[in-house]
Scaffold this active site. Structure first.
Site, PDB file in Angstrom:
ATOM      1  N   SER A  17     -16.085  13.654 -45.387  1.00  0.00           N
ATOM      2  CA  SER A  17     -15.510  14.429 -46.499  1.00  0.00           C
ATOM      3  C   SER A  17     -14.069  14.001 -46.777  1.00  0.00           C
ATOM      4  CB  SER A  17     -15.600  15.929 -46.231  1.00  0.00           C
ATOM      5  OG  SER A  17     -14.721  16.330 -45.220  1.00  0.00           O
ATOM      6  N   ASN A  18     -13.336  13.616 -45.749  1.00  0.00           N
ATOM      7  CA  ASN A  18     -11.978  13.096 -45.995  1.00  0.00           C
ATOM      8  C   ASN A  18     -12.040  11.753 -46.715  1.00  0.00           C
ATOM      9  OD1 ASN A  18      -9.608  14.727 -44.909  1.00  0.00           O
ATOM     10  ND2 ASN A  18     -11.125  14.921 -43.263  1.00  0.00           N
ATOM     11  N   MET A  94     -14.476   8.798 -34.543  1.00  0.00           N
ATOM     12  CA  MET A  94     -14.563   9.487 -33.252  1.00  0.00           C
ATOM     13  C   MET A  94     -14.635   8.531 -32.060  1.00  0.00           C
ATOM     14  SD  MET A  94     -14.306  12.540 -34.265  1.00  0.00           S
ATOM     15  CE  MET A  94     -14.751  13.568 -32.860  1.00  0.00           C
ATOM     16  N   ILE A  96     -12.352   6.412 -29.200  1.00  0.00           N
ATOM     17  CA  ILE A  96     -11.040   6.140 -28.619  1.00  0.00           C
ATOM     18  C   ILE A  96     -10.906   4.632 -28.507  1.00  0.00           C
ATOM     19  CG2 ILE A  96      -9.642   6.383 -26.535  1.00  0.00           C
ATOM     20  CD1 ILE A  96     -10.852   9.158 -26.215  1.00  0.00           C
ATOM     21  N   ASN A 111      -4.009   8.565 -38.907  1.00  0.00           N
ATOM     22  CA  ASN A 111      -5.131   9.444 -38.562  1.00  0.00           C
ATOM     23  C   ASN A 111      -4.872  10.828 -39.127  1.00  0.00           C
ATOM     24  OD1 ASN A 111      -7.513  10.320 -37.115  1.00  0.00           O
ATOM     25  ND2 ASN A 111      -6.171  11.263 -35.601  1.00  0.00           N
ATOM     26  N   HIS A 113      -5.769  14.907 -38.311  1.00  0.00           N
ATOM     27  CA  HIS A 113      -6.230  15.762 -37.215  1.00  0.00           C
ATOM     28  C   HIS A 113      -6.104  17.223 -37.662  1.00  0.00           C
ATOM     29  CE1 HIS A 113      -7.061  16.831 -33.057  1.00  0.00           C
ATOM     30  NE2 HIS A 113      -6.094  17.709 -33.130  1.00  0.00           N
TER      31      HIS A 113
HETATM   32  C1  GRF Z   1     -11.843  16.279 -39.890  1.00  0.00           C
HETATM   33  O1  GRF Z   1     -11.594  17.618 -39.563  1.00  0.00           O
HETATM   34  C2  GRF Z   1     -10.762  15.386 -39.347  1.00  0.00           C
HETATM   35  O2  GRF Z   1      -9.492  15.961 -39.368  1.00  0.00           O
HETATM   36  C3  GRF Z   1     -11.208  15.189 -37.929  1.00  0.00           C
HETATM   37  O3  GRF Z   1     -12.615  15.074 -38.002  1.00  0.00           O
HETATM   38  C4  GRF Z   1     -13.079  15.742 -39.163  1.00  0.00           C
HETATM   39  C5  GRF Z   1     -13.813  14.735 -39.985  1.00  0.00           C
HETATM   40  O4  GRF Z   1     -14.432  15.296 -41.098  1.00  0.00           O
HETATM   41  N1  GRF Z   1     -10.538  14.066 -37.339  1.00  0.00           N
HETATM   42  P1  GRF Z   1     -14.973  14.355 -42.257  1.00  0.00           P
HETATM   43  O5  GRF Z   1     -15.898  13.327 -41.615  1.00  0.00           O
HETATM   44  O6  GRF Z   1     -13.811  13.704 -42.933  1.00  0.00           O
HETATM   45  O7  GRF Z   1     -15.742  15.275 -43.169  1.00  0.00           O
END
Ligand code: GRF
Length: 199
Positions: A17-18, A94, A96, A111, A113
Site C-alpha cells: 500500500s505504501n 521484511m 534484514i 525506510n 516504519h
Molecule cells: C507498513 O506499515 C510499513 O510502515 C511497514 O510495513 C507495512 C507495509 O505495508 N514497514 P504496505 O506493504 O506498504 O501496505
C-alpha cells in the site's frame, strides 16, 4: 536523470500500500520523483500488481532461492545497481540486510516504519505502542543504517492513540499517515530539504 526527477527503486515484500501511494504520487508529472523499478523478495507480494498497473517494471528476487543472506544481498545489490537509483525506498520490505549491503547504499536507502522512532523499533510497533500506553504514535521515514529501524530521521507524522484501540485499528490509522508521509519525504530528498547527515 530523466526529466530531472529523482530515480527511486522500491523494495517490497507484501501488500504494497505504501508502494501504491508512491506510484500514485509519481503519476503526477509535477512530482519530483519517479518509481523506476520495484523489487520484491516474495513472488506472491500483492504490491507487484500495483507496479504492473502503473506500468513500472518489477523484478522478483526470491530469497528462498539463495543459500545465504550474503548471496541474496549480492543479487539484490546487482539488480538495484543496474537500474541506477538515486534512492532505494524500503516499503514494507521484511528482510534484514547484511551490513555490507547497508553500507553500499548508505545515504541512498530510506525506510518507513509505523512508529515515532526511536520508539518501538522492530516487529509489531503498533502492539508495542498500545502496551506502553502512549497517547500518541505515528510513523517515521528514516535513512537506513546498520541496526534495524535506526538511522537519521527524515520526517515523522503523529497519530492519536484512542481509548479502546486494537492493534489493527491503530495500524490502519497510522497507515493513512504513512501514505501521505512517504511521498512527502521523497519530495524532501528530491529538493535537497532532506540530506543524509555525513560524518
Ligand atoms: C507498513 O506499515 C510499513 O510502515 C511497514 O510495513 C507495512 C507495509 O505495508 N514497514 P504496505 O506493504 O506498504 O501496505
Amino acid at each position: 536523470m530523466s526529466a530531472g526527477r529523482l530515480r527511486v527503486a522500491a523494495l517490497i515484500s507484501g501488500r504494497g500500500s505504501n508502494l501504491k501511494a508512491l506510484l500514485d504520487a509519481a503519476a503526477d508529472p509535477a512530482c519530483p520523483f519517479e518509481i523506476v523499478h520495484v523489487f520484491s523478495n516474495r513472488p506472491d507480494a500483492g504490491g507487484l500488481a500495483h507496479a504492473a498497473a502503473a506500468g513500472v517494471p518489477a523484478t522478483v528476487i526470491d530469497h528462498k532461492l539463495f543459500a545465504s543472506r550474503e548471496a541474496f544481498d549480492m543479487a539484490l545489490d546487482d539488480a538495484l545497481a543496474a537500474v541506477r537509483p538515486d534512492v532505494v525506498a524500503f516499503a514494507g520490505f521484511m528482510r534484514i540486510l547484511t551490513n555490507a549491503f547497508v553500507e553500499r547504499w548508505r545515504g541512498k536507502a530510506v525506510n518507513i516504519h509505523p512508529s515515532l522512532l526511536p520508539l518501538f523499533k522492530g516487529l509489531h510497533p503498533q502492539r508495542q505502542a498500545l502496551a506502553a500506553g502512549v497517547a500518541v504514535s505515528g510513523c517515521t521515514v528514516h535513512w537506513v543504517t546498520p541496526g534495524v529501524d535506526e538511522g537519521p530521521v527524515i520526517a515523522r507524522a503523529e497519530v492519536p492513540v484512542l481509548h479502546g484501540d486494537t492493534e489493527d485499528a491503530l495500524a490502519a490509522r497510522i497507515l493513512v499517515e504513512e501514505h501521505r508521509l512517504y511521498p512527502r519525504a521523497l519530495a524532501m530528498i528530491a529538493s535537497g530539504a532532506a540530506r543524509f547527515p555525513e560524518g
